[in-house]
Scaffold this active site. Structure first.
Site, PDB file in Angstrom:
ATOM      1  N   LYS A  58       1.873   2.650   0.990  1.00  0.00           N
ATOM      2  CA  LYS A  58       0.647   1.931   1.347  1.00  0.00           C
ATOM      3  C   LYS A  58       0.778   1.323   2.741  1.00  0.00           C
ATOM      4  O   LYS A  58      -0.150   1.386   3.544  1.00  0.00           O
ATOM      5  CB  LYS A  58       0.342   0.850   0.292  1.00  0.00           C
ATOM      6  CG  LYS A  58      -0.147   1.450  -1.009  1.00  0.00           C
ATOM      7  CD  LYS A  58      -0.187   0.462  -2.168  1.00  0.00           C
ATOM      8  CE  LYS A  58      -0.548   1.198  -3.455  1.00  0.00           C
ATOM      9  NZ  LYS A  58      -0.500   0.357  -4.658  1.00  0.00           N
ATOM     10  N   GLN A 107       1.111  -5.564  -6.180  1.00  0.00           N
ATOM     11  CA  GLN A 107       1.597  -4.337  -6.803  1.00  0.00           C
ATOM     12  C   GLN A 107       1.965  -4.603  -8.267  1.00  0.00           C
ATOM     13  O   GLN A 107       2.743  -5.497  -8.571  1.00  0.00           O
ATOM     14  CB  GLN A 107       2.820  -3.813  -6.024  1.00  0.00           C
ATOM     15  CG  GLN A 107       3.330  -2.474  -6.508  1.00  0.00           C
ATOM     16  CD  GLN A 107       2.304  -1.343  -6.298  1.00  0.00           C
ATOM     17  OE1 GLN A 107       1.681  -1.247  -5.247  1.00  0.00           O
ATOM     18  NE2 GLN A 107       2.128  -0.519  -7.308  1.00  0.00           N
ATOM     19  N   ASP A 145      -8.256  -3.662  -4.710  1.00  0.00           N
ATOM     20  CA  ASP A 145      -7.980  -2.763  -5.830  1.00  0.00           C
ATOM     21  C   ASP A 145      -9.185  -2.649  -6.773  1.00  0.00           C
ATOM     22  O   ASP A 145      -9.218  -1.776  -7.635  1.00  0.00           O
ATOM     23  CB  ASP A 145      -6.779  -3.276  -6.643  1.00  0.00           C
ATOM     24  CG  ASP A 145      -5.483  -2.600  -6.220  1.00  0.00           C
ATOM     25  OD1 ASP A 145      -5.544  -1.458  -5.737  1.00  0.00           O
ATOM     26  OD2 ASP A 145      -4.417  -3.222  -6.388  1.00  0.00           O
TER      27      ASP A 145
END
Ligand code: NAP
Length: 281
Positions: free
Chosen positions: A53, A97, A120
């Site tokens: 990422k 994460q 997200d």
């Protein structure tokens, strides 16, 4: 003969567009777009995802702020960091994460991310807005699938779409997106009866169950669009999807491969969402 949906090519094309948008944002606002990535603990898969990422951010000119807390970090420390990032003007998106270490209350941490920085698309407000077909931030993987359908001129309107899998990160948001796109949607899971028959009725079949090569040709209608979200390992340890690609590919009209299908789109949509949150800021 089916068309193979090339996620890698679409991801590359979109990343080039995103790079241009990032540069335009910077020129207009005189500041960089910032994405904060929080990793807690030493999970090796998570470390790889985070690295990828951050690398993707660099490639398009998004500034990444990387935070790595130790596995024994306290709830207070993790929440404290998210609170700081939530307040920071130079941070437009926050990504925590997952999974977090067992002793951390994941939901409590995610609740600290302001919906407008939730790149997200996991927070309740964004999921609720998606359910109501309002402006929102859409979870990256299903959003990427919709971009693939659009790119290949596949319109879900009026089609029978079957979503195999009902996870919060893929199955449910995917089903809502297809419904918002006017498909007639059926969601299947481990308790579904007559699974084969239900899948075989799909014009568009999206599979996200985490079972290597589970979907076989007898579960697929002739000419169906088959989207394989799965990322599994076959009996030889090779990366494969939830769909038996070799068996299904000649029956489907369009099919995504694994690797090279949905996978490359997920991080691309994270970048897309980061630019989106920055432009709305
Ligand atoms: P998950 O949270 O484990 O959910 C799996 C879903 O599949 C559940 O709804 C489960 O039903 C259902 N299921 C499991 N076995 C089944 C069976 N035999 N028959 C019918 N339904 C079954 O998985 P996920 O996070 O959505 O991930 C699914 C797959 O996609 C994994 O391979 C994952 O690695 C991959 N993935 C890929 C990307 C990407 O970027 N390409 C992103 C995310 C996930 P119940 O609800 O009844 O348990």
């Amino acid at each position: 003969m089916s068309t193979i949906i090339d996620g890698k090519a679409l991801a590359a094309k979109m990343r080039a567009e995103i790079k241009t948008r990032v540069a335009a944002f910077q020129a207009e606002r005189g500041k960089e777009i910032g994405l904060a990535v929080v990793l807690v603990g030493e999970d090796s898969a998570s470390q790889v995802y985070v690295r990828n990422k951050i690398k993707a951010c660099e490639e398009v000119g998004v500034k990444s702020f990387s935070y790595h807390l130790p596995a024994d970090a306290t709830q207070q420390q993790v929440c404290g960091l998210v609170d700081e990032l939530a307040a920071a003007d130079n941070v437009h998106g926050i990504l925590v994460q997952l999974p977090l270490p067992k002793h951390i209350d994941e939901r409590a941490v995610l609740r600290r991310i302001p919906p407008k920085k939730d790149v997200d698309g996991f927070c309740a407000e964004n999921v609720g807005n998606l359910a109501m077909n309002r402006e929102t931030i859409v979870a990256c993987t299903p959003f990427g699938v919709m971009k693939m359908l659009e790119e290949y001129g596949i319109n879900p309107k009026g089609k029978n779409a079957v979503m195999l899998g009902r996870s919060n990160i893929v199955g449910k948001p995917m089903a809502m997106l297809l419904l918002n796109a006017d498909a007639t949607v059926t969601v299947c899971h481990s308790k579904t009866e007559n699974l084969k028959e239900v899948c075989a009725g799909a014009d568009i079949l999206v599979v996200a169950i985490g079972r290597a090569k589970f979907v076989t040709a007898d579960m697929v209608k002739e000419g169906a669009v088959v989207i394989d979200v799965g990322m599994d390992r076959d009996e030889n340890g090779k990366l494969c999807g939830d769909v038996d690609f070799e068996g299904v590919k000649d029956k489907a009209s369009y099919i995504t491969p694994v690797p090279g299908g949905v996978g490359p789109m997920t991080i691309t949509m994270l970048l897309y969402n980061t630019v989106l949150t920055a432009s709305r800021s």
